[in-house]
Design a protein around this motif. Structure first.
Motif, PDB file in Angstrom:
ATOM      1  N   PRO A   1      72.717  51.671  51.931  1.00 49.91           N
ATOM      2  CA  PRO A   1      71.956  53.040  51.562  1.00 49.91           C
ATOM      3  C   PRO A   1      71.806  53.229  50.343  1.00 49.91           C
ATOM      4  N   GLU A   2      72.988  52.401  49.443  1.00 45.99           N
ATOM      5  CA  GLU A   2      73.162  52.456  48.042  1.00 45.99           C
ATOM      6  C   GLU A   2      72.157  52.067  47.205  1.00 45.99           C
ATOM      7  N   ILE A   3      71.539  51.088  47.758  1.00 53.70           N
ATOM      8  CA  ILE A   3      69.644  50.369  47.470  1.00 53.70           C
ATOM      9  C   ILE A   3      68.783  51.149  48.113  1.00 53.70           C
ATOM     10  N   LEU A   4      68.705  51.738  48.709  1.00 52.90           N
ATOM     11  CA  LEU A   4      67.572  52.472  49.498  1.00 52.90           C
ATOM     12  C   LEU A   4      67.689  54.241  49.027  1.00 52.90           C
ATOM     13  N   TYR A   5      69.079  54.552  48.289  1.00 54.64           N
ATOM     14  CA  TYR A   5      69.100  55.208  47.240  1.00 54.64           C
ATOM     15  C   TYR A   5      68.404  55.716  45.788  1.00 54.64           C
ATOM     16  N   GLU A   6      68.321  54.435  45.073  1.00 55.04           N
ATOM     17  CA  GLU A   6      68.267  53.293  44.353  1.00 55.04           C
ATOM     18  C   GLU A   6      66.645  53.709  43.661  1.00 55.04           C
ATOM     19  N   VAL A   7      66.242  52.633  45.000  1.00 47.88           N
ATOM     20  CA  VAL A   7      64.467  52.462  44.537  1.00 47.88           C
ATOM     21  C   VAL A   7      63.541  54.204  45.056  1.00 47.88           C
ATOM     22  N   ASP A   8      64.203  55.059  46.017  1.00 44.13           N
ATOM     23  CA  ASP A   8      63.627  55.939  46.402  1.00 44.13           C
ATOM     24  C   ASP A   8      63.960  57.435  45.446  1.00 44.13           C
ATOM     25  N   TYR A   9      65.247  57.374  44.534  1.00 45.76           N
ATOM     26  CA  TYR A   9      65.291  58.096  43.226  1.00 45.76           C
ATOM     27  C   TYR A   9      64.231  57.554  42.223  1.00 45.76           C
ATOM     28  N   GLU A  10      64.187  56.206  41.927  1.00 47.67           N
ATOM     29  CA  GLU A  10      63.055  55.594  41.401  1.00 47.67           C
ATOM     30  C   GLU A  10      61.558  55.722  41.145  1.00 47.67           C
ATOM     31  N   ILE A  11      61.220  55.199  43.167  1.00 53.40           N
ATOM     32  CA  ILE A  11      60.070  56.011  42.996  1.00 53.40           C
ATOM     33  C   ILE A  11      59.559  57.184  42.843  1.00 53.40           C
ATOM     34  N   GLU A  12      60.885  58.154  43.085  1.00 56.32           N
ATOM     35  CA  GLU A  12      60.115  59.480  42.592  1.00 56.32           C
ATOM     36  C   GLU A  12      60.147  59.880  41.255  1.00 56.32           C
ATOM     37  N   ALA A  13      60.838  59.415  40.650  1.00 52.03           N
ATOM     38  CA  ALA A  13      60.943  59.272  38.776  1.00 52.03           C
ATOM     39  C   ALA A  13      59.344  59.238  38.651  1.00 52.03           C
ATOM     40  N   GLU A  14      58.656  57.907  39.419  1.00 52.40           N
ATOM     41  CA  GLU A  14      57.400  57.510  38.722  1.00 52.40           C
ATOM     42  C   GLU A  14      56.413  58.365  39.139  1.00 52.40           C
ATOM     43  N   GLU A  15      56.610  58.842  39.971  1.00 53.45           N
ATOM     44  CA  GLU A  15      55.354  59.422  40.931  1.00 53.45           C
ATOM     45  C   GLU A  15      55.206  60.779  40.223  1.00 53.45           C
ATOM     46  N   LEU A  16      56.628  61.513  39.491  1.00 51.83           N
ATOM     47  CA  LEU A  16      56.610  62.976  38.701  1.00 51.83           C
ATOM     48  C   LEU A  16      56.198  62.310  37.405  1.00 51.83           C
ATOM     49  N   ALA A  17      56.850  60.892  36.451  1.00 49.54           N
ATOM     50  CA  ALA A  17      55.620  60.834  35.272  1.00 49.54           C
ATOM     51  C   ALA A  17      54.009  60.478  35.638  1.00 49.54           C
ATOM     52  N   ALA A  18      54.092  60.006  36.973  1.00 48.84           N
ATOM     53  CA  ALA A  18      52.609  59.838  36.647  1.00 48.84           C
ATOM     54  C   ALA A  18      51.328  61.394  36.893  1.00 48.84           C
ATOM     55  N   ALA A  19      52.204  61.988  37.821  1.00 49.87           N
ATOM     56  CA  ALA A  19      51.825  63.769  37.652  1.00 49.87           C
ATOM     57  C   ALA A  19      52.012  64.496  36.703  1.00 49.87           C
ATOM     58  N   ALA A  20      52.991  64.180  35.893  1.00 51.19           N
ATOM     59  CA  ALA A  20      52.853  64.923  34.637  1.00 51.19           C
ATOM     60  C   ALA A  20      51.676  64.890  33.776  1.00 51.19           C
ATOM     61  N   GLU A  21      51.474  63.132  34.186  1.00 49.21           N
ATOM     62  CA  GLU A  21      50.292  62.486  32.832  1.00 49.21           C
ATOM     63  C   GLU A  21      49.095  62.622  33.607  1.00 49.21           C
ATOM     64  N   GLU A  22      48.876  63.109  34.878  1.00 45.23           N
ATOM     65  CA  GLU A  22      47.580  63.268  35.670  1.00 45.23           C
ATOM     66  C   GLU A  22      46.622  64.524  35.129  1.00 45.23           C
ATOM     67  N   ALA A  23      48.500  65.854  35.707  1.00 43.41           N
ATOM     68  CA  ALA A  23      47.873  66.979  35.126  1.00 43.41           C
ATOM     69  C   ALA A  23      47.615  67.743  33.648  1.00 43.41           C
ATOM     70  N   ARG A  24      48.103  66.370  32.776  1.00 43.73           N
ATOM     71  CA  ARG A  24      47.888  66.882  31.946  1.00 43.73           C
ATOM     72  C   ARG A  24      46.520  65.649  31.745  1.00 43.73           C
ATOM     73  N   ALA A  25      45.717  65.000  31.635  1.00 44.76           N
ATOM     74  CA  ALA A  25      44.653  64.588  31.686  1.00 44.76           C
ATOM     75  C   ALA A  25      43.479  65.299  32.728  1.00 44.76           C
ATOM     76  N   GLN A  26      43.952  66.137  33.778  1.00 47.56           N
ATOM     77  CA  GLN A  26      43.523  66.962  34.230  1.00 47.56           C
ATOM     78  C   GLN A  26      42.732  68.372  33.052  1.00 47.56           C
ATOM     79  N   GLU A  27      43.856  69.173  32.739  1.00 45.23           N
ATOM     80  CA  GLU A  27      43.815  69.959  31.792  1.00 45.23           C
ATOM     81  C   GLU A  27      43.526  68.975  30.614  1.00 45.23           C
ATOM     82  N   ARG A  28      42.661  68.231  30.026  1.00 47.40           N
ATOM     83  CA  ARG A  28      41.841  68.378  29.205  1.00 47.40           C
ATOM     84  C   ARG A  28      40.609  67.905  29.625  1.00 47.40           C
TER      85      ARG A  28
END
Length: 730
Positions: A535-562
């Motif tokens: 579970p420790e590794i499952l949690y870590e990978v899910d946490y990292e994937i979620e962080a990457e998705e949030l960063a990508a979504a934020a960048e996409e939102a800024r690009a869409q706004e422009r």
């Protein structure tokens, strides 16, 4: 490997049928001589097709020839020539399994479209299978002289695919070609060699009586291992010396002569088998068949095929052709192992070596260069001295090398290791190993090692224990009695070296182990591993994937706004209308304001909709970001399997079933595990080792396959053990 299901009950006969350009089909020879009808004369199967009509025709012929009430009596005493009341002579070899051979010959000479393919004919309940061989399109069996010379020098026809132990030209042994007869002008008497042969096809047919549940297995085993190979060997002999045609003519002529010489007498009003004992020329079927088997190597080969195949033995044929003696050998490979304990009804499997070492071999492994060489050793099935003594009586030039191979090939050495000697090349080792396995004089096993674990096989044949105990005592006089030694092995599994009194005893104890393996008394207990993701590794990978998705979504939102700022600029209401279309009314001035206002309203509505979507997405992203920020930051602990943190309570460990095929999230799990391995050596070896973590590859084989020290491999596996879920079985 499936157990051969062929026996005299389901393999009724083997028959050779030919077709001739002038005289048509002929039933040349069959064995055994007396083939009784199965359940009387067969009846037509359900449904109407060509085979049904042929079957009906055959049945009618049988009844017409013998009389419906006389059929069974006739076929139960089917050795002498018979005479019916009408004066018709019935020759015993002209009926097989209740069918007239002249009709069987007609339906067992299929058209050219069946050339070199599986021909299957149902005569319910009988089944005939074969691999028909037709004369080449040019009407000549013989190859061009240039091709013949290239064959003599050892080249092979591309379409033959005949293994060295079958019809290799080099096996045209001992007997030199017979000189062709010449007439008084010095020309070859056998001029028809250059003409079209009278034989247009031949067909070696296997007549079966299979049970419904064994048809596919029976047909596949026979067709692949026997039917195709024998017919190809016959084809080879026909192309190079006209062997099949010449022998067929001799056999047919001998049968015709025996028919003419026999003059059975009739007793009034009944079918009789009485013979004129004063007629020395008269022969019953047994005598005719005995003579044919002695004088015709083709007839003898049909006999040998039936006898060997029906008894699960190797058929070694001796075709005495004009070009020399041809000695092809064929067999249905006998199983030497089972991958699971057989059911009680599966007779004949008890006592076989129990292992999954062969059952789990993947196609990738088999195609990997050197895999088999490194993972398998050769275990002779007989005493080494006895085999060497037999080989020394053979004058073949390869015998010396083969004897060296027997001396070098120990069950404790992989074939690769044997090939590293200066005596034999790896190619020779492979060739000789294949030779001994084909002739059932050896089996391939994982190399025996004192550090490996061996246990009493659940499939051992305990009924043989008394006899085996005597053999054991003769072979190893100073060893513990066999029952005692097996009892020791039955206790808690441990490395085999633990049973040796001292290191000096190891060679003897390894010979004892080879003896036990040879008889199927023991099997190796192997270790198989899967990767377990805690579970420790499952949690870590899910946490990292979620962080990457949030960063990508934020960048996409800024690009869409422009993009929206650039694309959704105000519409120019002052734009002039295009030229008026022909025939269109000019708009009224009052309509102008309405026309120019509509796009503005639609534009405003669209902008409002997009703004609502953007606000919703922004709110959701913010909520996700807030939720993510509130989560516990992953912490890599020294022992993930023991991490009982609250944030991991809802997670259960994940097992990767095949680490070498891991993709997506599973590949990230493997990377996370690699980062946690503290030992640098283990971290760098993790990726290499992962291909063995599939629950199918025995971890004991890694050292052999990777050419590593066993101790080094087990040290690495011990370091990785926290991330491995291991099972043990044979």
């Amino acid at each position: 490997m499936a157990m051969s299901c062929i026996n005299p009950e389901n393999l009724l006969a083997v028959a050779l049928v030919i077709n001739r350009s002038r005289d048509g089909p002929a039933f040349v020879f069959h064995y055994p001589p007396n083939v009784q009808p199965v359940n009387g004369v067969p009846e037509p199967a359900e449904g109407v097709d060509l085979e049904d009509l042929l079957l009906e025709r055959l049945s009618l012929h049988s009844k017409r020839d013998l009389g419906a009430t006389e059929v069974s009596n006739h076929f139960h005493h089917h050795d002498d020539h018979l005479m019916t009341e009408s004066g018709t002579q019935i020759v015993p070899w002209e009926h097989v399994a209740g069918f007239p051979t002249r009709d069987l010959a007609s339906i067992l000479t299929p058209a050219r479209s069946y050339h070199k393919t599986l021909f299957q004919l149902s005569l319910d309940p009988l089944l005939c299978i074969s691999y028909p061989i037709h004369v080449p399109e040019n009407g000549k069996w013989k190859k061009a002289k240039k091709a013949d010379k290239s064959q003599a020098s050892g080249s092979r026809h591309a379409d033959e695919h005949i293994a060295p132990h079958e019809t290799e030209p080099s096996l045209l042994a001992a007997k030199p070609p017979e000189p062709a007869a010449k007439d008084k002008d010095g020309k070859k008497d056998d001029a028809d060699d250059e003409k079209r042969s009278s034989m247009t096809m031949f067909n070696l047919v296997f007549i079966l009586n299979p049970k419904k549940n064994e048809v596919k297995e029976l047909v596949d085993a026979l067709y692949i291992n026997i039917v195709k190979k024998v017919n190809k060997a016959y084809k080879y002999s026909q192309q190079h010396s006209d062997f099949i045609w010449k022998e067929s003519k001799r056999i047919l002529a001998a049968k015709d002569k025996a028919r003419e010489d026999s003059t059975p007498h009739m007793s009034p009003g009944a079918l009789t088998s009485s013979v004129d004992t004063d007629s020395a020329a008269e022969k019953n079927m047994s005598a005719v068949w005995k003579e044919l088997l002695q004088t015709s190597s083709l007839a003898a080969s049909v006999h040998d095929i039936y006898e060997a195949v029906s008894q699960n033995k190797i058929a070694t044929l001796h075709l005495d052709t004009a070009a020399g003696v041809l000695t092809p050998s064929v067999q249905i490979p006998a199983p030497f192992f089972v991958s699971d304990v057989p059911a009680e009804h599966e007779q004949g499997r008890g006592g076989l070596w129990l292992t999954t070492a062969n059952a789990f071999l993947s196609q990738d492994s088999l195609e990997e260069p050197g895999f088999l060489d490194r993972n398998f050793a050769l275990l002779l099935m007989d005493d080494e001295k006895k085999i060497i003594s037999e080989l020394q009586g053979d004058r073949d030039p390869a015998t010396v090398s083969m004897i060296e191979f027997v001396r070098l090939a120990k069950p404790t050495m992989s074939l690769y290791q044997v090939g590293q000697s200066n005596v034999l090349t790896l190619g020779q080792v492979r060739k000789y190993a294949q030779h001994f396995i084909f002739w059932r004089r050896a089996i391939a096993i994982p190399p025996l090692h004192a550090r490996d674990t061996y246990v009493v096989s659940p499939n051992c044949a305990l009924t043989r224990l008394p006899d085996a105990s005597h053999e054991w005592q003769r072979a190893f006089p100073v060893a513990p009695p066999l029952p005692n030694f097996l009892a020791e092995l039955s206790m808690c599994p441990k490395p085999y070296k633990a049973f040796c009194p001292s290191k000096a005893h190891r060679p003897l104890y390894l010979r004892m182990l080879a003896w036990l393996m040879r008889g199927g008394w023991v099997t190796q207990l192997c270790t198989f591993g899967y990767v377990v993701v805690w579970p420790e590794i499952l949690y870590e990978v899910d946490y990292e994937i979620e962080a990457e998705e949030l960063a990508a979504a934020a960048e996409e939102a800024r690009a869409q706004e422009r993009h929206e700022d650039a694309a959704l600029s105000p519409i120019d209401d002052t734009a002039k209308p295009s030229a008026e279309a022909p025939g269109r009314r000019h708009p009224h001035p009052e309509d102008t304001g309405t026309t120019t206002a509509r796009p503005t309203v639609e534009h405003a509505a669209e902008m409002a909709r997009l703004e609502r979507i953007a606000i919703k997405a922004s709110r959701e992203a913010a909520d996700k970001a807030t939720a993510h920020a509130r989560k516990t930051v992953p912490v890599a602990t020294a022992h993930p399997s023991m991490n009982a943190a609250l944030n991991l309570a809802a997670l259960t460990p994940h097992v990767i079933l095949d680490a070498k095929k891991a993709t997506g999230k599973e590949s990230r799990y493997l990377s996370a595990i690699a980062h946690r391995l503290r030992d640098d050596k283990a971290r760098s070896a993790w990726q290499l080792m992962c291909k063995y973590f599939d629950g199918r590859c025995a971890l004991e084989r890694i050292a052999l396959q990777e050419d590593m020290k066993r101790k080094e491999v087990w040290n690495l596996l011990t370091t990785m053990s926290e991330y491995l879920l291991c099972t043990r079985h044979w």
